[in-house]
Design an enzyme around this catalytic site. Sequence first.
Site, PDB file in Angstrom:
ATOM      1  N   PRO A 371      -0.319  -6.893  -7.057  1.00  0.00           N
ATOM      2  CA  PRO A 371       0.285  -7.142  -8.367  1.00  0.00           C
ATOM      3  C   PRO A 371      -0.763  -7.132  -9.476  1.00  0.00           C
ATOM      4  CG  PRO A 371       1.018  -8.774  -6.742  1.00  0.00           C
ATOM      5  CD  PRO A 371      -0.091  -8.010  -6.116  1.00  0.00           C
ATOM      6  N   GLY A 374      -1.748  -2.469 -12.709  1.00  0.00           N
ATOM      7  CA  GLY A 374      -1.376  -1.466 -13.709  1.00  0.00           C
ATOM      8  C   GLY A 374      -0.444  -0.385 -13.219  1.00  0.00           C
ATOM      9  N   THR A 376       2.999  -0.257 -13.171  1.00  0.00           N
ATOM     10  CA  THR A 376       4.099   0.014 -14.109  1.00  0.00           C
ATOM     11  C   THR A 376       3.583   0.628 -15.399  1.00  0.00           C
ATOM     12  OG1 THR A 376       5.304  -1.868 -13.172  1.00  0.00           O
ATOM     13  CG2 THR A 376       6.061  -1.019 -15.287  1.00  0.00           C
ATOM     14  N   SER A 692      -7.972  -7.129  11.704  1.00  0.00           N
ATOM     15  CA  SER A 692      -9.331  -6.875  11.208  1.00  0.00           C
ATOM     16  C   SER A 692     -10.297  -8.030  11.467  1.00  0.00           C
ATOM     17  CB  SER A 692      -9.298  -6.561   9.706  1.00  0.00           C
ATOM     18  OG  SER A 692      -8.792  -7.648   8.974  1.00  0.00           O
ATOM     19  N   LYS A 735     -12.645  -6.269   0.286  1.00  0.00           N
ATOM     20  CA  LYS A 735     -13.467  -7.086   1.174  1.00  0.00           C
ATOM     21  C   LYS A 735     -14.942  -7.065   0.759  1.00  0.00           C
ATOM     22  CE  LYS A 735     -10.390  -6.488   5.165  1.00  0.00           C
ATOM     23  NZ  LYS A 735     -10.215  -5.880   6.502  1.00  0.00           N
TER      24      LYS A 735
END
Length: 792
Positions: A371, A374, A376, A692, A735
């Site tokens: 979220p 950028g 949208t 992971s 990461k």
Amino acid sequence: MSEKDTNGPRVSEEGVSIPEVLPAMALKDAILFPFVMVPLSVGRERSVAAVDQALAENRLILLLGQKDPAEEEPGADDLYQVGTVAAIVRMIKLPDDRIRILVQGLARARVEYFIQEKPFLRARIARVEEPSTDHGDLQTEAFIRTIRANLEKAAELGKSISPEVLLIASSLDDGARLADLVASNLSLKVADAQRVLEASNLVDRLKIVAELLEHELALLEVQRQISSQVQGEMDKSHREFLLRQQLRTIQRELGESDDVEREVLRYREALAAKNLSEEARAEAEKQIRRLRSTNPESAEAGVIRTYLDWLTGLPWGILSEDNLDLDHARRVLDEDHYNLEKIKERLLEFLAVRSLKADSKGPILCFVGPPGVGKTSLGKSMARALGRKFVRLSLGGVRDEAEIRGHRRTYVGALPGRIIQGINQAGTSNPVFMLDEIDKLGADYRGDPAAALLEVLDPEQNSTFRDHYLDVAFDLSRVLFVATANITEPIHPAFLDRMEVIRLSGYSEEEKVAIARRHLIPKQFHENGIPSDHVIFTEAGLLHLIRSYTREAGLRNLEREIGAVCRKAAMRLAQGKRARIRVTPARIEKLLGPVRFLADSQLREDRIGVATGLAWTSVGGDVLHVEALALPGKGELRLTGHLGEVMKESAQAALSYLRSCAQRLGIAPTFFDENSLHVHVPAGAIPKDGPSAGVTILCAMASAASARPVRRDFAMTGEITLRGEILPVGGIKEKVLAALRAGIHEVCLPSRNERDLTELPGSVRRQLRFHFVREADEVLALALLLPRPESS
């Protein structure tokens, strides 16, 4: 179908010898009166057994009304105590074990007690004698005449009474038999019919029947009035229709046009101005003809008008001209977004293809990322760069297929789906259409919206998209569809296959500072009415705001915190304080309060059983300190920390590999027979999953088993197999940025993730030392230190 038909002679009503003990049968929703003959359908086992017993004895059976029709196996307490002794005149056995019988009522009888209830009811009864009619009693005569007259009146008002019944009633002098005859022809409720059956006094019985007959007459009268009103309304509507038709004919002769003709003219002009398909034009003409022949005031006319408004209002063949200037597109995208070179390059490729082949079909792009990165706003920038209209459709929580494809016109309040509504809103047939939050689509009993979108997002099919409301094909092939999602896992594979996925990773601190300078701070100055030189954000202040007050991959929280600082400045300005505000780390803490997030940090010392791993979360990268502890036991593995199934399986695989290579690591042969391992991942309230962390768990367990410390300045990520291979993982950029934020400068990555480093800015790559490994032994050699000397 074979039937067994058992007939008996018709029994005379007079002078029948009725035994004191008879089999009994319950009637669900009927009451039988004496001297009345009715057919009955028998299906319950006890009832069939009672009929068989009656036929075997003297063909007589006691019929009792049932108090609750819903009771399937009524007992003695569920039946009325007064019933009718009946003779079975005829019986037919059906193949499905049901029987049909024709019974004739003989006399009233009262149950003294039930002798048995299984396999059928058997009762001891006392016959109820019928009262005699005293023709000299004026009250009795009055009731008889009233009942006769009202019975004929009921027949005149439409009550279904046979002429034979009317004839018998008119000549019947016995008041008791007249009351039973009328009651049996009134379709009474069970409780009302039972009242008549239990009335042993003649006047009481006649009074009850007279009241029930009066009630029936009142209902018939109201029913007749309603029918007359409905017929009158129908006649009125028909008359109005004929008059309107005549009026239209007269107006056409005089050269005048009414409202309907003006509407028809308007719709025809709209059709002439639009480039409709042949199918759509034929459907519009058909609906216009229906409108002309329909009453303008009717509901059907309103439905037709609404449909024609939608059909003629859509932008058939109306296309906005694309701005194919690549330099202009590059300039617009650079103004609106920092970095994101891969996406900008993809859009420029689309423009280049359009400039060479104008009829190329639009791609279906899907921006996937956390979220606030950028996604949208990228769609809006694409529309601005192309010179197209922009339409956004939020799909979060949509569960109804009709939201996409529209409702059938048969439903009240039907409308087209939101795809057609968006096209109508844009006013062109080639807008940039953003399908926001496509991974949040749901499904329930109303259908699967994702399945409805399969046709929309297929360039080979969407040229003939058919909305349920319009029911004609509409061309969506010129629309540039852009979808956004946070993750791809919830999206159906067939749906995902139709889209070109472009992944957006989180921003580094350097990128966040640049974006804040170029976009966020000027935007908040404008929204809060602050002069651009009144608030000065220092570099250290911005970094402190990013590190200590936000923890996200995107920029939404950062923009909120910058807005909070600007609002504080706006309040000072409103109070007349004009001094400039210099936003430093100390000033931020005064304005926004104590820091909200403590920075991730490396361990203060090398520890046995503690390894540093890197995780990828929805808000960016994070550092995990995986702990392992050896305890006396039998080789069990205990996992804590709110771990998901995949992460638990990774820990099991790591333990199996560790046991296979224990000798090479100097672990005692009896260690796993005498000890158990407990692995814990801190922040236990936060769910964690994914493969992971496998290599990190392996290092923590190997350290605990071999008593060799793990390097505190060394972070790692990777999936481990039973053979010790290190498999690639995702979220490398996030990461690595998390490791750098924690002060760690050596990172171990799977060798097949080396290509992912191209996503990192050069300044970040220069600050870190990377180790690319293929086997778990390489990780253990890098991460584990020599055993500590034992203290004396």
